[in-house]
Design a protein around this motif. Structure first.
Motif, PDB file in Angstrom:
ATOM      1  N   PHE A  72       0.857  -1.173   0.000  1.00 15.35           N
ATOM      2  CA  PHE A  72       0.000   0.000   0.000  1.00 15.35           C
ATOM      3  C   PHE A  72       0.896   1.226   0.000  1.00 15.35           C
ATOM      4  O   PHE A  72       2.092   1.144   0.262  1.00 15.35           O
ATOM      5  CB  PHE A  72      -0.990   0.014   1.177  1.00 15.35           C
ATOM      6  N   TRP A  84      -8.118  14.049  -4.732  1.00 14.85           N
ATOM      7  CA  TRP A  84      -7.448  12.839  -5.184  1.00 14.85           C
ATOM      8  C   TRP A  84      -8.456  11.735  -5.452  1.00 14.85           C
ATOM      9  O   TRP A  84      -8.248  10.886  -6.282  1.00 14.85           O
ATOM     10  CB  TRP A  84      -6.463  12.351  -4.141  1.00 14.85           C
ATOM     11  N   PHE A  85      -9.546  11.773  -4.717  1.00 17.66           N
ATOM     12  CA  PHE A  85     -10.532  10.717  -4.839  1.00 17.66           C
ATOM     13  C   PHE A  85     -11.625  11.082  -5.831  1.00 17.66           C
ATOM     14  O   PHE A  85     -12.566  10.336  -6.019  1.00 17.66           O
ATOM     15  CB  PHE A  85     -11.119  10.396  -3.465  1.00 17.66           C
ATOM     16  N   ARG A  90     -17.407   8.958  -0.633  1.00 23.19           N
ATOM     17  CA  ARG A  90     -16.547   8.856   0.546  1.00 23.19           C
ATOM     18  C   ARG A  90     -17.402   8.979   1.791  1.00 23.19           C
ATOM     19  O   ARG A  90     -18.467   9.575   1.772  1.00 23.19           O
ATOM     20  CB  ARG A  90     -15.445   9.888   0.512  1.00 23.19           C
ATOM     21  N   CYS A 102     -12.835   8.028   4.206  1.00 19.64           N
ATOM     22  CA  CYS A 102     -12.584   6.743   3.565  1.00 19.64           C
ATOM     23  C   CYS A 102     -13.266   6.699   2.201  1.00 19.64           C
ATOM     24  O   CYS A 102     -14.387   7.181   2.047  1.00 19.64           O
ATOM     25  CB  CYS A 102     -13.139   5.600   4.400  1.00 19.64           C
ATOM     26  N   MET A 105     -12.233   1.559  -2.902  1.00 18.04           N
ATOM     27  CA  MET A 105     -11.596   1.250  -4.185  1.00 18.04           C
ATOM     28  C   MET A 105     -11.940  -0.206  -4.478  1.00 18.04           C
ATOM     29  O   MET A 105     -12.414  -0.903  -3.578  1.00 18.04           O
ATOM     30  CB  MET A 105     -10.077   1.400  -4.059  1.00 18.04           C
ATOM     31  N   GLN A 108     -10.197  -2.635  -2.010  1.00 13.48           N
ATOM     32  CA  GLN A 108      -9.391  -1.967  -0.997  1.00 13.48           C
ATOM     33  C   GLN A 108     -10.009  -0.629  -0.644  1.00 13.48           C
ATOM     34  O   GLN A 108     -11.008  -0.223  -1.223  1.00 13.48           O
ATOM     35  CB  GLN A 108      -7.962  -1.739  -1.513  1.00 13.48           C
ATOM     36  N   ALA A 110      -9.065   3.642   0.448  1.00 12.74           N
ATOM     37  CA  ALA A 110      -8.132   4.759   0.585  1.00 12.74           C
ATOM     38  C   ALA A 110      -8.648   5.562   1.776  1.00 12.74           C
ATOM     39  O   ALA A 110      -9.866   5.684   1.957  1.00 12.74           O
ATOM     40  CB  ALA A 110      -8.114   5.617  -0.671  1.00 12.74           C
ATOM     41  N   THR A 112      -7.789   9.087   4.492  1.00 15.38           N
ATOM     42  CA  THR A 112      -7.001  10.265   4.851  1.00 15.38           C
ATOM     43  C   THR A 112      -7.376  10.688   6.261  1.00 15.38           C
ATOM     44  O   THR A 112      -8.555  10.693   6.609  1.00 15.38           O
ATOM     45  CB  THR A 112      -7.279  11.440   3.880  1.00 15.38           C
ATOM     46  N   THR A 121      -2.390  10.067   3.945  1.00 14.42           N
ATOM     47  CA  THR A 121      -3.297   9.331   3.067  1.00 14.42           C
ATOM     48  C   THR A 121      -2.685   7.969   2.796  1.00 14.42           C
ATOM     49  O   THR A 121      -1.534   7.880   2.366  1.00 14.42           O
ATOM     50  CB  THR A 121      -3.521  10.075   1.733  1.00 14.42           C
ATOM     51  N   ILE A 123      -3.331   4.537   0.604  1.00 13.86           N
ATOM     52  CA  ILE A 123      -4.076   4.012  -0.540  1.00 13.86           C
ATOM     53  C   ILE A 123      -3.749   2.530  -0.669  1.00 13.86           C
ATOM     54  O   ILE A 123      -2.581   2.150  -0.719  1.00 13.86           O
ATOM     55  CB  ILE A 123      -3.703   4.759  -1.835  1.00 13.86           C
TER      56      ILE A 123
END
Length: 145
Positions: A72, A84-85, A90, A102, A105, A108, A110, A112, A121, A123
């Motif tokens: 990761f 970024w997302f 989120r 959160c 993905m 998974q 991501a 921050t 952060t 990922i």
């Protein structure tokens, strides 16, 4: 990201004039010890750290390896980066007594959260339990929960 995390690091490094550095060199370039220096205490190995020249600041980006060999990415910034997302849904949650953002993905997460004056952060996190574990190591003054 899940299929080629090292390629993502290389791409970001090329895009943001990244420099592959040791953790000691990262400290010298940034003026602080990156939180990733604490990762071995949680059973993770730091495979590489790049210092990126991002629009907000110089940011360390570290590829971390779990005991099973999966990876990761951990970033540290002076500013929050929700963009970024993109438009990904989120949620705001409390993990380890700390508010975090959160994003789901494929297979998974991501996440921050704020650590001191900076934001971290991660990922490619494998779930809420791992988020809580990371937060407890990176910002140990917070209680888990």
């Amino acid at each position: 990201f899940p299929q080629k995390p090292r390629a993502v690091v290389d791409e970001l490094s090329a895009q943001y004039q990244g420099t592959l550095v040791s953790l000691d060199d990262a400290r010298d370039l940034l003026g602080y010890v990156p939180v990733v220096a604490k990762m071995p205490a949680a059973g993770y190995r730091v495979a590489s750290t790049h210092v990126l020249q991002m629009p907000c600041c110089k940011c360390p980006a570290s590829l971390c390896v779990r005991e099973d060999g999966s990876e990761f990415l951990l970033f540290e910034h002076n500013d929050a980066h929700p963009m970024w997302f993109g438009d990904s849904p989120r949620i705001s949650s409390k993990c380890g007594g700390q508010v975090c953002q959160c994003v789901q993905m494929p297979d998974q997460l991501a996440v921050t959260w704020k650590v001191g004056a900076r934001y971290v952060t991660a990922i490619g996190v494998n779930g809420l339990e791992e988020i809580t574990s990371l937060m407890s190591v990176v910002n140990p003054s917070n209680s888990a929960g």
